[in-house]
Design an enzyme around this catalytic site. Sequence first.
Site, PDB file in Angstrom:
ATOM      1  CB  ALA A 148      -0.931  -0.005   1.209  1.00  0.00           C
ATOM      2  CE1 TYR A 149       6.060   5.207   2.485  1.00  0.00           C
ATOM      3  CE2 TYR A 149       7.237   3.862   0.877  1.00  0.00           C
ATOM      4  CZ  TYR A 149       7.161   5.001   1.655  1.00  0.00           C
ATOM      5  OH  TYR A 149       8.171   5.935   1.596  1.00  0.00           O
ATOM      6  CB  ALA A 150       5.179   0.273  -2.945  1.00  0.00           C
TER       7      ALA A 150
END
Length: 237
Positions: A148-150
């Site tokens: 999700a961060y990426a």
Amino acid sequence: MSASPILITGGAQRLGRHCAERLAEDGHPVIISYRRERPELEVLRSRGIVTLPADFSSEAGILDFIARLKGETSSLRAIVHNASDWAPDSQGDEAGAAFERLFRIHMQAPYIINLHCRELLEACGEPQRDIVHMTDYVVQKGSKKHAAYAATKAGLANLTLSFAAMYAPRIQVNAIAPALIMLGEGDDEAYVEKAKAKSAMGMVPGPGVIYQSLRYLLDNRYVTGITLPVDGGRHLR
């Protein structure tokens, strides 16, 4: 040096704090946003840096911050979108909410701030006005534990292209994509050696390289729509 302040979101610690302090030392007025009160903020305030609390995890929080920002200044020399959350992926029923939070911090907040604060940038009397998105090296390869961060950082990287085209030629919009720049509390020697081995340069450079990159973008009138990698040559490994 500009009379109009430079805004750095997430400027209370690590890379954001370093850049805020360096800009202030160079004579620039600086405004930062911060998520929660911490002792470091008093040091920043003592140096003349304006600190504004902000909750970017909701649209209401983003809009509230913009309203208070406009109450603080009538113009901006630059906006540096540094606010970030290196949160691992959640499982089960919490996954959707966790993704939404990262989306709001990494994508929605920069998107809305860029739209609503265009007038502040255009009110700056300087010949150059900038927006800088802090993305991440991980955008190139994804992440097994931080998908999700990426993904949301990749969305921010794409917003760089869109806003660069939208705001040219009056406002330049670029990105900086760091790999590991600083160590965290509790990082042991084994982690440090593993981190160093990931890059061709074999080092943990410290936050100064990010400030050098930011200065390059703030000082160059003929660069827009690019992502500047600061990763020590990881693509060579």
